[in-house]
Write an enzyme that holds these catalytic residues in place. Structure first.
Site, PDB file in Angstrom:
ATOM      1  N   LYS A 213       1.333  22.889 -68.077  1.00  0.00           N
ATOM      2  CA  LYS A 213       0.748  24.011 -68.626  1.00  0.00           C
ATOM      3  C   LYS A 213       1.917  24.641 -69.269  1.00  0.00           C
ATOM      4  O   LYS A 213       3.255  24.733 -68.218  1.00  0.00           O
ATOM      5  CB  LYS A 213       0.008  24.942 -68.021  1.00  0.00           C
ATOM      6  CG  LYS A 213      -1.635  23.927 -67.302  1.00  0.00           C
ATOM      7  CD  LYS A 213      -1.966  24.922 -66.509  1.00  0.00           C
ATOM      8  CE  LYS A 213      -3.556  24.572 -65.544  1.00  0.00           C
ATOM      9  NZ  LYS A 213      -4.464  24.775 -66.941  1.00  0.00           N
ATOM     10  N   ARG A 287     -11.797  18.528 -60.633  1.00  0.00           N
ATOM     11  CA  ARG A 287     -12.661  17.488 -61.005  1.00  0.00           C
ATOM     12  C   ARG A 287     -12.477  16.006 -59.467  1.00  0.00           C
ATOM     13  O   ARG A 287     -13.483  15.792 -58.913  1.00  0.00           O
ATOM     14  CB  ARG A 287     -13.086  16.310 -61.264  1.00  0.00           C
ATOM     15  CG  ARG A 287     -11.702  15.886 -62.539  1.00  0.00           C
ATOM     16  CD  ARG A 287     -12.295  15.347 -63.975  1.00  0.00           C
ATOM     17  NE  ARG A 287     -12.342  16.623 -64.918  1.00  0.00           N
ATOM     18  CZ  ARG A 287     -12.305  16.560 -66.139  1.00  0.00           C
ATOM     19  NH1 ARG A 287     -12.501  15.451 -66.439  1.00  0.00           N
ATOM     20  NH2 ARG A 287     -11.993  17.509 -66.673  1.00  0.00           N
TER      21      ARG A 287
END
Length: 436
Positions: A213, A287
């Site tokens: 990021k 996830r």
């Protein structure tokens, strides 16, 4: 009341013209009056006005107030606190008289929802995966210790017990990944059926891994465990309100870091339910850890499985920080949650999830890709669809919440910077009102 205490009163009358045509706050010698701008001191508009006014009062540096006069029921008192509370410094409120039941509910919210906000606001240095799990246990034991049992599995034990997603994501950090499996069973019957399973994403810091990021996206990633904290708070509040059904809580806790031992693009994860997943973005890690919790939850054969996670930027792009996004194939369960949200005055919004979304995760080397193909850009929906592959009966009794409204990077009219605690009351309400 001390000389430094400001009185805060409510009024349905408009403020004097000298304060401005649309003023919702005026000042006199005793303190502040909040002008709710409606003919009633109750209702959604009044609550929003009270919360915004409280934010302004806190912005003046006023740290000790007394709620005075008429209208300070539970809902209005809580709206004031939601706006008045901030992430640093101490604030003291002298509450108006409430019934014993409302006083208990207010005190429970102050303990539990504030725990959620404080936990999410902690810097990652102070809250690793194991600390998150133990804090959750401590809160729930404080509320209902006689009904609680739990198991903490961490590090290499996760790999040996085939928690492949959680171990893979967390192995790149010096702080071991952790799975908390907590059983709230107030029935006293070890064979009682499990009414609901709650599965929370507890990423205590998310760098994005090798799909790194930028700083502007990483600076709030201490809050990436917001789903785990929200579900912990929801179960605690439901227990404090008298929940008599058995509920299991699974918190999937890890750091997502860059190191020589971190997982890489192209790696394939083999899950206990037989699914294989190719990793094509290490920043889609939530996830991957939730999948392990959902497999465990499915094995309990509960009536409901509810997972909660700060899962996608796509949900935040769609709804901002104002709503939690919800996804489900079960219309009745969605309706039940929306009714609970309405009763608690908390914002949820349903986003699309269809059967075709489940086919938008193709891989040449595994059953699934952990991100959608380039032609399929519904990021929040495909993330929810990914999770459905790990829920045994995904078409009924499963609800996914992409909790975009958990945290604010900067202050707004109604909220200070940081965690909001939104969703805790709705989920507690849902567990109580629909437990049979």
């Amino acid at each position: 009341m001390t000389n430094n205490t400001m009185l805060i009163s409510l009024s349905t009358q408009p403020a004097d013209a000298r304060w401005g045509e649309k003023a919702t706050l005026s000042v006199n010698e005793q303190g502040f009056t909040i002008h709710v701008g409606t003919t009633s001191l109750n209702g959604k508009a009044a609550l929003a006005t009270i919360q915004r006014a409280a934010r302004k009062i806190d912005g003046q540096g006023i740290k000790h107030v007394k709620l005075a006069g008429e209208g300070w029921d539970l809902a209005n008192s809580w709206a004031f606190w939601q706006g008045y509370r901030g992430p640093k410094g101490q604030r003291t409120v002298e509450w108006a008289d409430l019934s014993d039941a409302d006083k208990k509910e207010l005190n429970d919210r102050l303990k539990i929802v504030d725990w959620v906000r404080d936990t999410i606001n902690l810097p990652a240095e102070d809250l690793g995966p194991e600390q998150l799990a133990t804090r959750a246990v401590d809160l729930l034991c404080d509320v209902a210790c006689d009904a609680i049992s739990y198991r903490i599995t961490k590090g290499e034990d996760l790999r040996e017990q085939n928690y492949a997603g959680l171990h893979t994501v967390g192995r790149g950090s010096e702080r071991q990944p952790v799975l908390l499996a907590l059983d709230y069973n107030p029935t006293g019957n070890a064979d009682a059926p499990v009414f609901a399973c709650l599965v929370g994403k507890g990423i205590t810091f998310d760098t994005g891994g090798y799909s790194l990021k930028p700083s502007s996206s990483m600076d709030s990633m201490k809050s990436d465990m917001g789903g785990a904290a929200t579900l912990t708070g929801a179960l605690a509040l439901a227990a404090s309100r008298g929940l008599q059904q058995r509920v299991k809580l699974y918190l999937c806790c890890a750091d997502n870091m860059v190191s020589g031992n971190a997982f890489r693009l192209g790696d394939i994860i083999r899950y206990r339910n037989g699914k294989t997943v190719e990793v094509m973005n290490t920043d889609a890690e939530g996830r991957l850890v939730l999948a392990d919790g959902l497999i465990d939850a499915s094995e309990q054969n509960p009536q409901w499985i509810i997972d909660c996670a700060t899962l996608t930027g796509a949900a935040k792009m769609a709804l901002g920080n104002d709503y939690h996004a919800l996804f489900s194939f079960d219309d009745e369960l969605v309706a039940a949650l929306q009714e609970s949200a309405k009763e608690e005055n908390e914002p949820f919004w349903r986003l699309p999830l269809e059967e075709f979304h489940r086919s938008h995760l193709p891989s040449s080397f595994a059953d699934l890709n952990n991100i959608a193909s380039g032609a399929n850009t519904a990021g929040a929906s495909t993330a929810a669809a990914f999770l459905s592959h790990f829920v045994k009966n995904y078409q009924q009794g499963w609800l996914h919440i992409d909790c975009s409204a958990t945290y604010r990077k900067s202050a707004v009219e109604q909220w200070a910077t940081g965690a909001t605690g939104l969703g805790v009351r709705t989920l507690a309400n849902l567990l109580l009102s629909n437990a049979k």
